[in-house]
Design a protein around this motif. Structure first.
Motif, PDB file in Angstrom:
ATOM      1  N   GLY A   1       0.806  -1.226   0.000  1.00 33.08           N
ATOM      2  CA  GLY A   1       0.000   0.000   0.000  1.00 33.08           C
ATOM      3  C   GLY A   1       0.827   1.259   0.000  1.00 33.08           C
ATOM      4  O   GLY A   1       0.470   2.254   0.627  1.00 33.08           O
ATOM      5  N   GLY A   2       1.952   1.278  -0.713  1.00 35.75           N
ATOM      6  CA  GLY A   2       2.712   2.515  -0.913  1.00 35.75           C
ATOM      7  C   GLY A   2       2.093   3.313  -2.052  1.00 35.75           C
ATOM      8  O   GLY A   2       0.984   3.002  -2.519  1.00 35.75           O
TER       9      GLY A   2
ATOM     10  N   ALA B   1       2.578   3.305  -5.184  1.00 32.17           N
ATOM     11  CA  ALA B   1       2.213   2.489  -6.349  1.00 32.17           C
ATOM     12  C   ALA B   1       0.969   1.657  -6.077  1.00 32.17           C
ATOM     13  O   ALA B   1       0.057   1.586  -6.915  1.00 32.17           O
TER      14      ALA B   1
ATOM     15  N   VAL C   1      -3.550  -5.620  -0.039  1.00 31.28           N
ATOM     16  CA  VAL C   1      -2.989  -6.308   1.129  1.00 31.28           C
ATOM     17  C   VAL C   1      -1.757  -5.539   1.597  1.00 31.28           C
ATOM     18  O   VAL C   1      -0.845  -5.279   0.806  1.00 31.28           O
TER      19      VAL C   1
ATOM     20  N   GLY D   1       6.499   6.361   2.124  1.00 34.54           N
ATOM     21  CA  GLY D   1       6.020   7.740   2.301  1.00 34.54           C
ATOM     22  C   GLY D   1       5.522   8.020   3.704  1.00 34.54           C
ATOM     23  O   GLY D   1       5.527   9.176   4.154  1.00 34.54           O
TER      24      GLY D   1
ATOM     25  N   PHE E   1       6.709  14.557  -1.381  1.00 41.17           N
ATOM     26  CA  PHE E   1       6.558  13.951  -2.710  1.00 41.17           C
ATOM     27  C   PHE E   1       7.601  14.533  -3.654  1.00 41.17           C
ATOM     28  O   PHE E   1       7.652  15.743  -3.876  1.00 41.17           O
TER      29      PHE E   1
ATOM     30  N   ALA F   1       2.452 -10.953   3.135  1.00 37.83           N
ATOM     31  CA  ALA F   1       2.538 -11.977   2.088  1.00 37.83           C
ATOM     32  C   ALA F   1       3.613 -12.981   2.466  1.00 37.83           C
ATOM     33  O   ALA F   1       4.705 -12.610   2.904  1.00 37.83           O
TER      34      ALA F   1
ATOM     35  N   SER G   1       4.888  -4.187  -3.728  1.00 36.34           N
ATOM     36  CA  SER G   1       5.495  -4.374  -2.402  1.00 36.34           C
ATOM     37  C   SER G   1       6.798  -3.606  -2.240  1.00 36.34           C
ATOM     38  O   SER G   1       7.389  -3.611  -1.167  1.00 36.34           O
TER      39      SER G   1
ATOM     40  N   VAL H   1      13.802   2.314   2.802  1.00 36.39           N
ATOM     41  CA  VAL H   1      14.416   1.411   1.818  1.00 36.39           C
ATOM     42  C   VAL H   1      14.312   2.029   0.428  1.00 36.39           C
ATOM     43  O   VAL H   1      13.217   2.321  -0.049  1.00 36.39           O
TER      44      VAL H   1
ATOM     45  N   GLY I   1       6.132   0.420  -9.135  1.00 34.53           N
ATOM     46  CA  GLY I   1       6.801   1.129  -8.050  1.00 34.53           C
ATOM     47  C   GLY I   1       8.292   0.891  -8.091  1.00 34.53           C
ATOM     48  O   GLY I   1       8.873   0.577  -9.134  1.00 34.53           O
TER      49      GLY I   1
ATOM     50  N   VAL J   1      10.967   7.399  -7.106  1.00 33.51           N
ATOM     51  CA  VAL J   1      10.296   8.365  -6.228  1.00 33.51           C
ATOM     52  C   VAL J   1       8.775   8.325  -6.446  1.00 33.51           C
ATOM     53  O   VAL J   1       8.283   7.735  -7.408  1.00 33.51           O
ATOM     54  N   SER J   2       8.053   8.987  -5.544  1.00 40.31           N
ATOM     55  CA  SER J   2       6.600   8.801  -5.469  1.00 40.31           C
ATOM     56  C   SER J   2       5.890   9.092  -6.782  1.00 40.31           C
ATOM     57  O   SER J   2       4.959   8.370  -7.157  1.00 40.31           O
TER      58      SER J   2
HETATM   59  C1  LIG Z   1      14.970   7.725   3.171  1.00 43.51           C
HETATM   60  C2  LIG Z   1      14.164   7.905   1.922  1.00 43.51           C
HETATM   61  C3  LIG Z   1      13.824   9.166   1.509  1.00 43.51           C
HETATM   62  C4  LIG Z   1      13.056   9.335   0.384  1.00 43.51           C
HETATM   63  N1  LIG Z   1      12.688  10.587   0.017  1.00 43.51           N
HETATM   64  C5  LIG Z   1      11.770  10.736  -0.936  1.00 43.51           C
HETATM   65  C6  LIG Z   1      11.181  12.001  -1.173  1.00 43.51           C
HETATM   66  O1  LIG Z   1      11.548  13.003  -0.561  1.00 43.51           O
HETATM   67  N2  LIG Z   1      10.194  12.071  -2.099  1.00 43.51           N
HETATM   68  C7  LIG Z   1       9.779  10.963  -2.803  1.00 43.51           C
HETATM   69  O2  LIG Z   1       8.855  11.066  -3.618  1.00 43.51           O
HETATM   70  N3  LIG Z   1      10.336   9.774  -2.623  1.00 43.51           N
HETATM   71  C8  LIG Z   1      11.286   9.623  -1.697  1.00 43.51           C
HETATM   72  N4  LIG Z   1      11.795   8.389  -1.452  1.00 43.51           N
HETATM   73  C9  LIG Z   1      11.393   7.265  -2.311  1.00 43.51           C
HETATM   74  C10 LIG Z   1       9.955   6.813  -2.115  1.00 43.51           C
HETATM   75  O3  LIG Z   1       9.460   7.064  -0.846  1.00 43.51           O
HETATM   76  C11 LIG Z   1       9.776   5.349  -2.391  1.00 43.51           C
HETATM   77  O4  LIG Z   1      10.612   4.914  -3.421  1.00 43.51           O
HETATM   78  C12 LIG Z   1       8.325   5.068  -2.730  1.00 43.51           C
HETATM   79  O5  LIG Z   1       7.587   5.175  -1.542  1.00 43.51           O
HETATM   80  C13 LIG Z   1       8.169   3.722  -3.358  1.00 43.51           C
HETATM   81  O6  LIG Z   1       6.799   3.448  -3.488  1.00 43.51           O
HETATM   82  P1  LIG Z   1       6.278   1.979  -3.702  1.00 43.51           P
HETATM   83  O7  LIG Z   1       4.795   2.056  -3.671  1.00 43.51           O
HETATM   84  O8  LIG Z   1       6.943   1.396  -4.881  1.00 43.51           O
HETATM   85  O9  LIG Z   1       6.826   1.125  -2.457  1.00 43.51           O
HETATM   86  P2  LIG Z   1       6.846   1.409  -0.902  1.00 43.51           P
HETATM   87  O10 LIG Z   1       6.612   2.837  -0.609  1.00 43.51           O
HETATM   88  O11 LIG Z   1       8.070   0.764  -0.399  1.00 43.51           O
HETATM   89  O12 LIG Z   1       5.564   0.610  -0.375  1.00 43.51           O
HETATM   90  C14 LIG Z   1       5.530  -0.801  -0.355  1.00 43.51           C
HETATM   91  C15 LIG Z   1       4.460  -1.255   0.623  1.00 43.51           C
HETATM   92  O13 LIG Z   1       4.340  -2.667   0.538  1.00 43.51           O
HETATM   93  C16 LIG Z   1       4.259  -3.220   1.836  1.00 43.51           C
HETATM   94  N5  LIG Z   1       4.828  -4.565   1.764  1.00 43.51           N
HETATM   95  C17 LIG Z   1       6.073  -4.901   1.362  1.00 43.51           C
HETATM   96  N6  LIG Z   1       6.245  -6.225   1.421  1.00 43.51           N
HETATM   97  C18 LIG Z   1       5.088  -6.735   1.876  1.00 43.51           C
HETATM   98  C19 LIG Z   1       4.658  -8.058   2.166  1.00 43.51           C
HETATM   99  N7  LIG Z   1       5.445  -9.119   1.969  1.00 43.51           N
HETATM  100  N8  LIG Z   1       3.405  -8.235   2.642  1.00 43.51           N
HETATM  101  C20 LIG Z   1       2.592  -7.162   2.833  1.00 43.51           C
HETATM  102  N9  LIG Z   1       2.946  -5.888   2.572  1.00 43.51           N
HETATM  103  C21 LIG Z   1       4.181  -5.678   2.106  1.00 43.51           C
HETATM  104  C22 LIG Z   1       5.080  -2.291   2.690  1.00 43.51           C
HETATM  105  O14 LIG Z   1       4.692  -2.361   4.046  1.00 43.51           O
HETATM  106  C23 LIG Z   1       4.790  -0.933   2.065  1.00 43.51           C
HETATM  107  O15 LIG Z   1       3.689  -0.307   2.666  1.00 43.51           O
HETATM  108  C24 LIG Z   1      12.615   8.209  -0.364  1.00 43.51           C
HETATM  109  C25 LIG Z   1      12.954   6.926   0.059  1.00 43.51           C
HETATM  110  C26 LIG Z   1      13.724   6.763   1.179  1.00 43.51           C
HETATM  111  C27 LIG Z   1      14.041   5.389   1.612  1.00 43.51           C
END
Ligand SMILES: Cc1cc2nc3c(=O)[nH]c(=O)nc-3n(C[C@H](O)[C@H](O)[C@H](O)COP(=O)(O)OP(=O)(O)OC[C@H]3O[C@@H](n4cnc5c(N)ncnc54)[C@H](O)[C@@H]3O)c2cc1C
Length: 465
Positions: free
Chosen positions: A44-45, A47, A65, A75, A83, A157, A191, A329, A404, A419-420
């Motif tokens: 639930g990030g 993406a 999930v 985030g 963002f 998962a 994820s 991460v 994502g 990034v977001s």
């Molecule tokens: C320190 C840091 C600073 C950052 N600064 C910025 C910024 O200023 N601006 C910006 O836009 N981006 C920034 N980013 C990048 C950005 O936040 C992430 O790359 C972005 O949130 C990725 O989105 P996502 O939906 O792909 O994955 P994520 O945000 O990682 O979300 C994945 C989700 O899946 C869930 N999940 C994972 N595995 C499982 C599992 N097995 N079972 C159930 N749930 C699971 C996790 O709990 C999480 O909620 C930063 C990243 C970091 C680490």
């Protein structure tokens, strides 16, 4: 009892994380099916929020999930509260270039009073937009549930059942109610770590040679800052750190990013860099390294906070408001798909016929001890690259889309499009593609891409065309 197809395979071994040699054999067991959905989204990030919202808004029975009890991913759980990638520098003019589902989320956050106006950074080259953590969580709850998607929190998962070598039959999860299976027709791995794709046997990469991933950071926020005295301290932290280093203090990373939140008494700090004791980046899919990282991140924060109070005007009476619930991460698995977005694509502002949206963020690689930035040719270029549909189509698994930060990108391409902003783009495209492929009775790979592009534009997305 769930019907067991003899072709089913139970895949969990791919994610074995510790190098233990002793094994035990678990007895076979029956697992209750929690439900059957047309679209199953893991994570639930940014993406996953966009993916589930788009699929459910198109009328598909959808479940999202999530391991935590709230949405937002890095985030919120990693305290990012900002963002990036919503904007691009288009021939010298900074414009919002990510729309669609992202707009609906931003509007909800604005109504909650938890969204800053975009702030211009890097000498006027790009903008980012800060927000309050709680506003993101609450707005995302509202957005996803209003779309009709079902939310399942506190669900981790744990594996998949395959109905054929190339098709996922069910996602296996561990919950407070016990182990459950969720049956789906199309799966979306959001994820961040590519957990679902890895369980299903899709190929993936990490870093450039398996151990040089982007370094993670633990974020924290402080409160009680005297905003007037702090002024534009964000322009000076780097210099103050250099001065402190000359006097013997050691920082794990140069290039601090420390900025005020909506309330100017509150600042967020992105300054740590988490390495293993041997200096390599922590692999956040390794439970033992991840555990080390959590302790090390908090240790670095306490150390840096002491420096802040001693050295930064206006921070003398500040206190740590929150250390993020988990280490932030940046990179783990990048699932290999039909196309890998590259550094050159980002820097040359590449165009693709199968564009699903755009990325305007620069290369931002968290390398040992520092951040390496590389920019598009601004203002001569349009400042953004297309994101091709092929980068969310993993190899080997037919009823899966991967979106994502774990989507198909090279190590350096991912340092930008992680990034977001780009994550919202990929998520919305995957949710829409899931709907259209179900409608066509085909796999997402066989989708008529112009049809997908029309649907995305109709739903407010900007494809950069
Ligand atoms: C320190 C840091 C600073 C950052 N600064 C910025 C910024 O200023 N601006 C910006 O836009 N981006 C920034 N980013 C990048 C950005 O936040 C992430 O790359 C972005 O949130 C990725 O989105 P996502 O939906 O792909 O994955 P994520 O945000 O990682 O979300 C994945 C989700 O899946 C869930 N999940 C994972 N595995 C499982 C599992 N097995 N079972 C159930 N749930 C699971 C996790 O709990 C999480 O909620 C930063 C990243 C970091 C680490």
């Amino acid at each position: 009892m769930a019907q067991m197809n003899p072709a089913n395979r139970l895949l969990t071994g791919d994610l074995r994380i510790m190098n233990q040699t002793e094994m035990i054999i678990e007895p076979a067991r029956e697992t209750a099916v929690l439900g059957e959905f047309e679209v199953v989204v893991l994570g639930g990030g940014p993406a996953g929020i966009a993916a589930a919202t788009a699929a459910a808004a198109a009328g598909r029975s959808t479940i999202l999930v999530e391991a935590y009890g709230f949405l937002g991913g890095m985030g919120t759980a990693a305290g990012v509260t900002n963002f990036c990638g919503l904007h691009a520098n288009v021939h010298g003019e900074i414009r919002q270039v990510v729309h669609g589902v992202a707009d609906r989320l931003l509007e909800r956050m604005r109504q909650l009073g938890g969204l800053n106006e975009p702030h211009v950074i890097f000498g006027g080259r790009i903008a980012a937009q800060a927000y309050d953590n709680s506003a993101f969580k609450v707005a995302a709850d509202g957005l996803v549930t209003a779309s009709g998607a079902r939310l399942l929190f506190h669900a981790q998962a744990a594996g998949v059942m395959m109905r054929s070598p190339n098709e996922i039959d069910a996602l296996l999860i561990e919950t407070k109610s016990g182990r459950r299976a969720i049956r789906g027709r199309v799966y979306i791995d959001a994820s961040g770590d590519g957990d679902l794709a890895a369980y299903a046997g899709a190929p993936f990469e990490k870093g450039t040679d398996g151990d040089s991933m982007l370094y993670p950071s633990t974020m924290f926020r402080v409160n009680g800052v005297d905003a007037e005295r702090a002024g534009d301290a964000w322009n000076h932290f780097g210099r103050w750190m250099e001065e402190a280093e000359r006097k013997g203090r050691i920082f794990p990373r140069k290039t601090p990013i420390i900025r005020p939140q909506k309330n100017p008494m509150e600042w967020r700090a992105n300054v740590t860099q988490i390495a293993n004791p041997d200096g390599t980046p922590v692999d956040c899919t390794d439970a033992e390294q991840l555990s080390w990282a959590e302790v090390e991140g908090r240790r670095q924060i306490v150390d840096f906070f002491q420096f802040l109070r001693e050295s930064a005007p206006g921070f003398e009476n500040a206190y740590i408001l929150e250390i993020a619930p988990q280490v932030g991460v940046r990179e783990t698995r990048r699932v290999v798909g039909d196309y890998q977005l590259t550094e050159d694509d980002v820097l040359s502002c590449a165009s693709f016929d199968d564009t699903i949206g755009v990325n305007g963020w620069m290369i931002e690689a968290h390398v040992a001890g520092d951040i390496l930035f590389k920019w598009q040719d601004i203002p001569a270029s349009r400042g953004f690259n297309h994101l091709p549909y092929r980068m969310i189509l993993p190899k080997r698994v037919d009823n899966l889309l991967v979106v994502g930060r774990c989507a198909s990108m090279t190590h350096m391409g991912q340092s930008a499009a992680r990034v977001s902003g780009a994550c919202f783009v990929m998520g919305q495209a995957a949710g829409t593609a899931a709907d259209l492929s179900l409608r066509a009775g085909s796999h997402p790979r066989d989708l008529d891409v112009p049809l997908l592009q029309q649907a995305l534009e109709r739903d407010g997305a900007y494809l950069g065309r």
